[in-house]
Design a protein around this motif. Structure first.
Motif, PDB file in Angstrom:
ATOM      1  N   ALA A 127      37.553  19.095  45.779  1.00  0.00           N
ATOM      2  CA  ALA A 127      38.396  19.929  44.749  1.00  0.00           C
ATOM      3  C   ALA A 127      38.023  20.913  44.315  1.00  0.00           C
ATOM      4  CB  ALA A 127      39.736  19.068  44.316  1.00  0.00           C
ATOM      5  N   GLY A 128      37.315  20.869  43.535  1.00  0.00           N
ATOM      6  CA  GLY A 128      36.634  21.858  42.400  1.00  0.00           C
ATOM      7  C   GLY A 128      36.187  22.862  43.191  1.00  0.00           C
ATOM      8  N   ASP A 167      32.126  13.426  40.606  1.00  0.00           N
ATOM      9  CA  ASP A 167      33.107  13.192  41.755  1.00  0.00           C
ATOM     10  C   ASP A 167      32.987  13.365  42.869  1.00  0.00           C
ATOM     11  OD1 ASP A 167      35.892  12.734  42.679  1.00  0.00           O
ATOM     12  OD2 ASP A 167      35.553  10.579  41.056  1.00  0.00           O
ATOM     13  N   HIS A 191      38.875  24.920  45.020  1.00  0.00           N
ATOM     14  CA  HIS A 191      39.526  25.577  43.501  1.00  0.00           C
ATOM     15  C   HIS A 191      38.530  26.969  43.272  1.00  0.00           C
ATOM     16  CE1 HIS A 191      43.210  23.840  42.834  1.00  0.00           C
ATOM     17  NE2 HIS A 191      42.554  22.495  43.114  1.00  0.00           N
ATOM     18  N   SER A 200      41.620  24.721  35.210  1.00  0.00           N
ATOM     19  CA  SER A 200      41.072  23.916  35.051  1.00  0.00           C
ATOM     20  C   SER A 200      39.820  23.419  35.426  1.00  0.00           C
ATOM     21  CB  SER A 200      41.081  23.725  37.063  1.00  0.00           C
ATOM     22  OG  SER A 200      42.708  23.777  36.888  1.00  0.00           O
ATOM     23  N   GLN A 221      37.064  15.134  42.692  1.00  0.00           N
ATOM     24  CA  GLN A 221      36.224  16.552  42.540  1.00  0.00           C
ATOM     25  C   GLN A 221      35.922  16.938  42.637  1.00  0.00           C
ATOM     26  OE1 GLN A 221      37.298  15.678  38.044  1.00  0.00           O
ATOM     27  NE2 GLN A 221      37.015  13.843  38.335  1.00  0.00           N
ATOM     28  N   LEU A 222      34.765  17.586  43.365  1.00  0.00           N
ATOM     29  CA  LEU A 222      33.811  17.718  43.680  1.00  0.00           C
ATOM     30  C   LEU A 222      34.040  18.954  44.921  1.00  0.00           C
ATOM     31  CD1 LEU A 222      31.106  19.260  44.198  1.00  0.00           C
ATOM     32  CD2 LEU A 222      30.426  17.566  45.408  1.00  0.00           C
ATOM     33  N   LEU A 257      33.590  23.956  36.407  1.00  0.00           N
ATOM     34  CA  LEU A 257      32.586  22.845  37.382  1.00  0.00           C
ATOM     35  C   LEU A 257      31.549  21.893  36.725  1.00  0.00           C
ATOM     36  CD1 LEU A 257      32.201  24.906  40.928  1.00  0.00           C
ATOM     37  CD2 LEU A 257      34.346  23.434  40.362  1.00  0.00           C
ATOM     38  N   PHE A 316      36.456  20.209  37.036  1.00  0.00           N
ATOM     39  CA  PHE A 316      35.953  19.095  38.077  1.00  0.00           C
ATOM     40  C   PHE A 316      34.772  18.910  37.622  1.00  0.00           C
ATOM     41  CE2 PHE A 316      39.410  22.081  39.687  1.00  0.00           C
ATOM     42  CZ  PHE A 316      40.641  21.878  40.160  1.00  0.00           C
ATOM     43  N   ASP A 317      34.834  17.019  37.586  1.00  0.00           N
ATOM     44  CA  ASP A 317      33.664  17.031  38.247  1.00  0.00           C
ATOM     45  C   ASP A 317      32.715  16.976  39.371  1.00  0.00           C
ATOM     46  OD1 ASP A 317      31.856  14.504  36.627  1.00  0.00           O
ATOM     47  OD2 ASP A 317      32.760  13.246  36.467  1.00  0.00           O
ATOM     48  N   CYS A 318      31.891  17.872  39.051  1.00  0.00           N
ATOM     49  CA  CYS A 318      31.287  18.132  40.298  1.00  0.00           C
ATOM     50  C   CYS A 318      30.443  16.321  40.497  1.00  0.00           C
ATOM     51  CB  CYS A 318      30.249  18.811  40.119  1.00  0.00           C
ATOM     52  SG  CYS A 318      31.073  20.289  39.691  1.00  0.00           S
ATOM     53  N   VAL A 320      38.207  28.286  36.698  1.00  0.00           N
ATOM     54  CA  VAL A 320      37.754  27.379  36.843  1.00  0.00           C
ATOM     55  C   VAL A 320      36.306  26.962  36.342  1.00  0.00           C
ATOM     56  CG1 VAL A 320      36.964  25.786  39.412  1.00  0.00           C
ATOM     57  CG2 VAL A 320      38.948  27.045  39.359  1.00  0.00           C
TER      58      VAL A 320
END
Length: 233
Positions: A15-16, A9, A19, A3, A12-13, A170, A5-7, A168
């Protein structure tokens, strides 16, 4: 399946980060942004996770990963001693692009590889890295690339090389420095007075912190730059 995640945003940060923490707790690998280059990270206290990191990079145990920490104070918990000159380096360059090698605390229960009783420690700069380290504790982290390839300066560079070996990713744009940290060996300084110690700090790898800046802090405690013998190219 990995996965990403765009930190940049906030949703998304959050959630990232969640995870990433979960992946670390399961002994899996993550890729995280730092101020130098992107790093592939594992729980420093999980031998299986550290071995997974080495395998993902194509490294042997003779190339143990450094450890990233989230606060300057944590250094004293990982190193057997912190000489005054090393404390000056910490105050001047942390958080930042300087990795310091010191004798490790003998009581530490971990296996980073063939460290010969030492540990290489750095406190990185950057919100994502520091917030993650504050929650996970020390992480074994190496540049997020295959051995022999250029260090990744984006999460997508790392993903192209490491693929599904990482759980994951990031992503937080391009690395600020784009240059790996400078590594200095301060073990002989920590062992001042010991038969094998010369009381000097030696540069093992040039990087984000220049020799000139190190000299400003250490003065004569920095080992002179090696010069080729006459006739050498």
């Amino acid at each position: 399946m990995s996965s990403i995640f765009d930190c940049g945003d906030e949703a998304q940060l959050l959630a990232g980060m969640r995870h990433a923490r979960q992946a670390i707790s399961r002994g899996e690998l993550i890729v995280m942004p730092t101020d130098t280059v992107y790093g592939v990270a594992a729980d420093a206290f999980s031998p299986a996770a550290v071995q997974r990191l080495l395998d993902a990079k194509g490294r042997g145990r003779d190339q143990p990963p450094p450890v990233l920490i989230g606060s300057k104070e944590t250094l004293a918990a990982l190193a057997d001693s912190v000489p005054e000159a090393v404390q000056r380096l910490v105050e001047e360059f942390w958080p930042g692009g300087l990795t310091i090698v010191l004798p490790a605390q003998p009581s530490l229960v971990w296996d980073l590889g063939e460290t010969r009783g030492t540990v290489a420690v750095r406190m990185p700069e950057g919100r994502v890295a520091l917030e993650l380290l504050a929650e996970t504790g020390p992480l074994a982290v190496s540049s997020a690339n295959l051995t022999g390839k250029a260090a990744a300066i984006s999460a997508f560079d790392a993903e192209r090389m490491l693929g599904d070996s990482v759980a994951v990713y990031l992503a937080d744009g391009l690395s600020k420095e784009g240059v790996s940290s400078t590594i200095v060996d301060a073990t002989s300084l920590a062992r001042r007075g010991a038969e094998e110690g010369d009381g000097k700090v030696r540069i093992l790898r040039d990087g984000a912190v220049s020799r000139e800046r190190l000299e400003q802090v250490l003065g004569d405690l920095l080992e002179p730059e090696a010069r080729p013998e006459d006739g050498d190219s």
